[in-house]
Design a protein around this motif. Structure first.
Motif, PDB file in Angstrom:
ATOM      1  N   THR A   3       0.826  -1.203   0.000  1.00 48.16           N
ATOM      2  CA  THR A   3       0.000   0.000   0.000  1.00 48.16           C
ATOM      3  C   THR A   3       0.860   1.253   0.000  1.00 48.16           C
ATOM      4  O   THR A   3       0.564   2.230  -0.704  1.00 48.16           O
ATOM      5  N   SER A   4       1.943   1.240   0.777  1.00 43.95           N
ATOM      6  CA  SER A   4       2.833   2.399   0.846  1.00 43.95           C
ATOM      7  C   SER A   4       3.420   2.734  -0.518  1.00 43.95           C
ATOM      8  O   SER A   4       3.401   3.899  -0.956  1.00 43.95           O
ATOM      9  N   HIS A   5       3.950   1.743  -1.217  1.00 46.35           N
ATOM     10  CA  HIS A   5       4.517   1.981  -2.548  1.00 46.35           C
ATOM     11  C   HIS A   5       3.443   2.461  -3.524  1.00 46.35           C
ATOM     12  O   HIS A   5       3.698   3.339  -4.359  1.00 46.35           O
ATOM     13  N   SER A   6       2.255   1.906  -3.420  1.00 45.97           N
ATOM     14  CA  SER A   6       1.174   2.278  -4.337  1.00 45.97           C
ATOM     15  C   SER A   6       0.769   3.739  -4.144  1.00 45.97           C
ATOM     16  O   SER A   6       0.553   4.475  -5.117  1.00 45.97           O
ATOM     17  N   LEU A   7       0.664   4.169  -2.889  1.00 49.19           N
ATOM     18  CA  LEU A   7       0.331   5.571  -2.615  1.00 49.19           C
ATOM     19  C   LEU A   7       1.441   6.504  -3.099  1.00 49.19           C
ATOM     20  O   LEU A   7       1.172   7.598  -3.606  1.00 49.19           O
ATOM     21  N   SER A   8       2.682   6.058  -2.967  1.00 45.97           N
ATOM     22  CA  SER A   8       3.802   6.859  -3.459  1.00 45.97           C
ATOM     23  C   SER A   8       3.773   6.971  -4.976  1.00 45.97           C
ATOM     24  O   SER A   8       4.140   8.012  -5.534  1.00 45.97           O
ATOM     25  N   VAL A   9       3.335   5.917  -5.661  1.00 42.56           N
ATOM     26  CA  VAL A   9       3.167   5.988  -7.120  1.00 42.56           C
ATOM     27  C   VAL A   9       2.222   7.124  -7.486  1.00 42.56           C
ATOM     28  O   VAL A   9       2.509   7.947  -8.358  1.00 42.56           O
ATOM     29  N   LEU A  10       1.077   7.173  -6.804  1.00 48.97           N
ATOM     30  CA  LEU A  10       0.085   8.211  -7.099  1.00 48.97           C
ATOM     31  C   LEU A  10       0.634   9.601  -6.801  1.00 48.97           C
ATOM     32  O   LEU A  10       0.389  10.547  -7.556  1.00 48.97           O
ATOM     33  N   ALA A  11       1.381   9.736  -5.709  1.00 46.11           N
ATOM     34  CA  ALA A  11       1.960  11.038  -5.368  1.00 46.11           C
ATOM     35  C   ALA A  11       2.949  11.491  -6.438  1.00 46.11           C
ATOM     36  O   ALA A  11       2.961  12.657  -6.847  1.00 46.11           O
ATOM     37  N   ARG A  12       3.782  10.580  -6.906  1.00 50.26           N
ATOM     38  CA  ARG A  12       4.786  10.930  -7.908  1.00 50.26           C
ATOM     39  C   ARG A  12       4.151  11.234  -9.257  1.00 50.26           C
ATOM     40  O   ARG A  12       4.725  11.971 -10.066  1.00 50.26           O
ATOM     41  N   ALA A  13       2.993  10.666  -9.498  1.00 49.18           N
ATOM     42  CA  ALA A  13       2.290  10.953 -10.755  1.00 49.18           C
ATOM     43  C   ALA A  13       1.849  12.409 -10.837  1.00 49.18           C
ATOM     44  O   ALA A  13       1.597  12.923 -11.932  1.00 49.18           O
ATOM     45  N   LEU A  14       1.778  13.084  -9.695  1.00 48.50           N
ATOM     46  CA  LEU A  14       1.323  14.476  -9.661  1.00 48.50           C
ATOM     47  C   LEU A  14       2.462  15.470  -9.854  1.00 48.50           C
ATOM     48  O   LEU A  14       2.238  16.681  -9.784  1.00 48.50           O
ATOM     49  N   ASN A  15       3.669  14.978 -10.077  1.00 52.68           N
ATOM     50  CA  ASN A  15       4.787  15.866 -10.388  1.00 52.68           C
ATOM     51  C   ASN A  15       4.433  16.664 -11.648  1.00 52.68           C
ATOM     52  O   ASN A  15       4.079  16.082 -12.674  1.00 52.68           O
ATOM     53  N   PRO A  16       4.508  18.005 -11.593  1.00 45.98           N
ATOM     54  CA  PRO A  16       4.102  18.801 -12.769  1.00 45.98           C
ATOM     55  C   PRO A  16       5.030  18.649 -13.973  1.00 45.98           C
ATOM     56  O   PRO A  16       4.656  18.999 -15.086  1.00 45.98           O
ATOM     57  N   HIS A  17       6.241  18.125 -13.757  1.00 50.85           N
ATOM     58  CA  HIS A  17       7.167  17.894 -14.870  1.00 50.85           C
ATOM     59  C   HIS A  17       6.899  16.493 -15.440  1.00 50.85           C
ATOM     60  O   HIS A  17       7.102  15.491 -14.763  1.00 50.85           O
ATOM     61  N   GLN A  18       6.451  16.426 -16.666  1.00 44.84           N
ATOM     62  CA  GLN A  18       5.902  15.195 -17.229  1.00 44.84           C
ATOM     63  C   GLN A  18       6.906  14.037 -17.275  1.00 44.84           C
ATOM     64  O   GLN A  18       6.557  12.893 -16.934  1.00 44.84           O
ATOM     65  N   VAL A  19       8.148  14.291 -17.690  1.00 43.77           N
ATOM     66  CA  VAL A  19       9.144  13.219 -17.752  1.00 43.77           C
ATOM     67  C   VAL A  19       9.466  12.719 -16.345  1.00 43.77           C
ATOM     68  O   VAL A  19       9.581  11.508 -16.113  1.00 43.77           O
ATOM     69  N   ASN A  20       9.613  13.647 -15.397  1.00 48.22           N
ATOM     70  CA  ASN A  20       9.889  13.251 -14.014  1.00 48.22           C
ATOM     71  C   ASN A  20       8.734  12.452 -13.420  1.00 48.22           C
ATOM     72  O   ASN A  20       8.947  11.517 -12.643  1.00 48.22           O
ATOM     73  N   ALA A  21       7.512  12.832 -13.770  1.00 42.59           N
ATOM     74  CA  ALA A  21       6.339  12.100 -13.274  1.00 42.59           C
ATOM     75  C   ALA A  21       6.339  10.668 -13.799  1.00 42.59           C
ATOM     76  O   ALA A  21       6.108   9.714 -13.047  1.00 42.59           O
ATOM     77  N   ALA A  22       6.617  10.498 -15.088  1.00 48.37           N
ATOM     78  CA  ALA A  22       6.635   9.154 -15.680  1.00 48.37           C
ATOM     79  C   ALA A  22       7.743   8.310 -15.068  1.00 48.37           C
ATOM     80  O   ALA A  22       7.531   7.145 -14.709  1.00 48.37           O
ATOM     81  N   TYR A  23       8.934   8.896 -14.925  1.00 54.95           N
ATOM     82  CA  TYR A  23      10.069   8.161 -14.361  1.00 54.95           C
ATOM     83  C   TYR A  23       9.807   7.798 -12.901  1.00 54.95           C
ATOM     84  O   TYR A  23      10.044   6.669 -12.474  1.00 54.95           O
TER      85      TYR A  23
END
Length: 308
Positions: A253-273
């Motif tokens: 669950t922790s990793h999954s929530l972190s995935v969602l948080a990182r998806a909100l990075n406004p820089h598109q390449v950084n969000a995907a990575y």
């Protein structure tokens, strides 16, 4: 072995030594030896065995012969093995009593003993503490975007229109598609009942409803992710099988929530990575989800490392 992990904080340092007719490598803070492309390369004309774990119990055990990975699995999912001959080490593992009934420290020790059984060479404390040649890894072997075993037979998802579009154009313009696909896989697999997941999907598809919504939602997700990781860490100190199982679920669950948080990075390449890297650490996913995320991770890494 735990002592060696604290020796150096360089992620690209490798220590080499010989053990009988074998070469042995230690990476106190690295993971090159846990990469399939590396194992395929170094096993050509012989064989190679790799055991990797980190403090969060992301892990990989891999055995390769003459350029082919015969079997690979993780500490947390011994039964689900992949490779051209998943059963290749079954007899040795049975003889060594390797199974989920063991505590994590005991399981780590038995897997190192598996390496001893394969090589026929004992790894003594004196050997571990002896001087080693140290090298910096400056030009690592590149991973193919699609693992060889996904091509023969060809994995059906590779020909899905959205996946085909990603593979045809591994560039920054495709980064938002990668992020959205990873989030959809993770939400479906692990967070379908989490109320924040719906908010993330809505924001990614339709944008913010008000200024600052992205940052507020990201902060909530990281906070919940940290709480889950603390819970997992506390449970891992308990050697009972039930506690270990709960620790895995908390980590999942922790990793999954972190995935969602990182998806909100406004820089598109950084969000995907960031989402791809974090999703690769989620334990106990289905084989299909794991394969999809593996390809998306390789594409995202290719885009990020290309300096676009």
């Amino acid at each position: 072995m735990e002592e060696m992990e604290a020796e150096d904080d360089s992620e690209s340092l490798i220590e080499l030594d010989s053990l009988g007719k074998w070469a042995i490598a230690f990476e106190p803070n690295g993971h090159e030896g846990a990469r399939k492309a590396v194992m395929e390369s170094i096993s050509i004309g012989g064989c190679a065995f790799s055991v990797f774990w980190n403090v969060e119990l992301d892990s990989s055990i891999m055995y390769a012969v003459d350029g082919h990975v015969l079997t690979s699995f993780t500490l947390l999912d011994l039964e689900r093995r992949s490779g051209s001959a998943p059963e290749a080490l079954d007899q040795m593992m049975t003889e060594l009593g390797i199974g989920h009934e063991l505590s994590i420290p005991a399981l780590k020790a038995r897997l190192l003993a598996l390496g001893e059984a394969i090589s026929g060479q004992p790894i003594t404390p004196e050997f571990l503490r002896s001087p080693k040649f140290a090298f910096q890894i400056n030009n690592p072997i590149q991973d193919p975007l699609i693992p060889r075993e996904y091509l023969d037979p060809r994995a059906p998802f590779l020909d899905e229109p959205e996946f085909a579009r990603i593979l045809a154009n591994p560039s920054p313009t495709i980064a938002p598609t990668i992020t959205n696909m990873i989030v959809a896989i993770v939400v479906s697999a692990t967070l379908s009942e989490n109320p924040l997941a719906e908010d993330v999907l809505r924001l990614l598809n339709h944008g913010e409803q008000h200024k600052g919504e992205r940052e507020m939602l990201q902060a909530k997700l990281f906070e919940q992710s940290s709480e889950g990781e603390r819970k997992a860490g506390s449970l891992r100190s308990n050697a009972t099988p039930n506690a270990q199982e709960e620790a895995v679920q908390a980590q999942r669950t922790s990793h999954s929530l972190s995935v969602l948080a990182r998806a909100l990075n406004p820089h598109q390449v950084n969000a995907a990575y960031g989402t791809a890297l974090e999703a690769a650490s989620i334990p106990l996913l289905s084989i299909d989800d794991s394969m999809r995320l593996n390809v998306l991770w390789k594409v995202a890494k290719h885009i990020e490392s290309s300096g676009h």
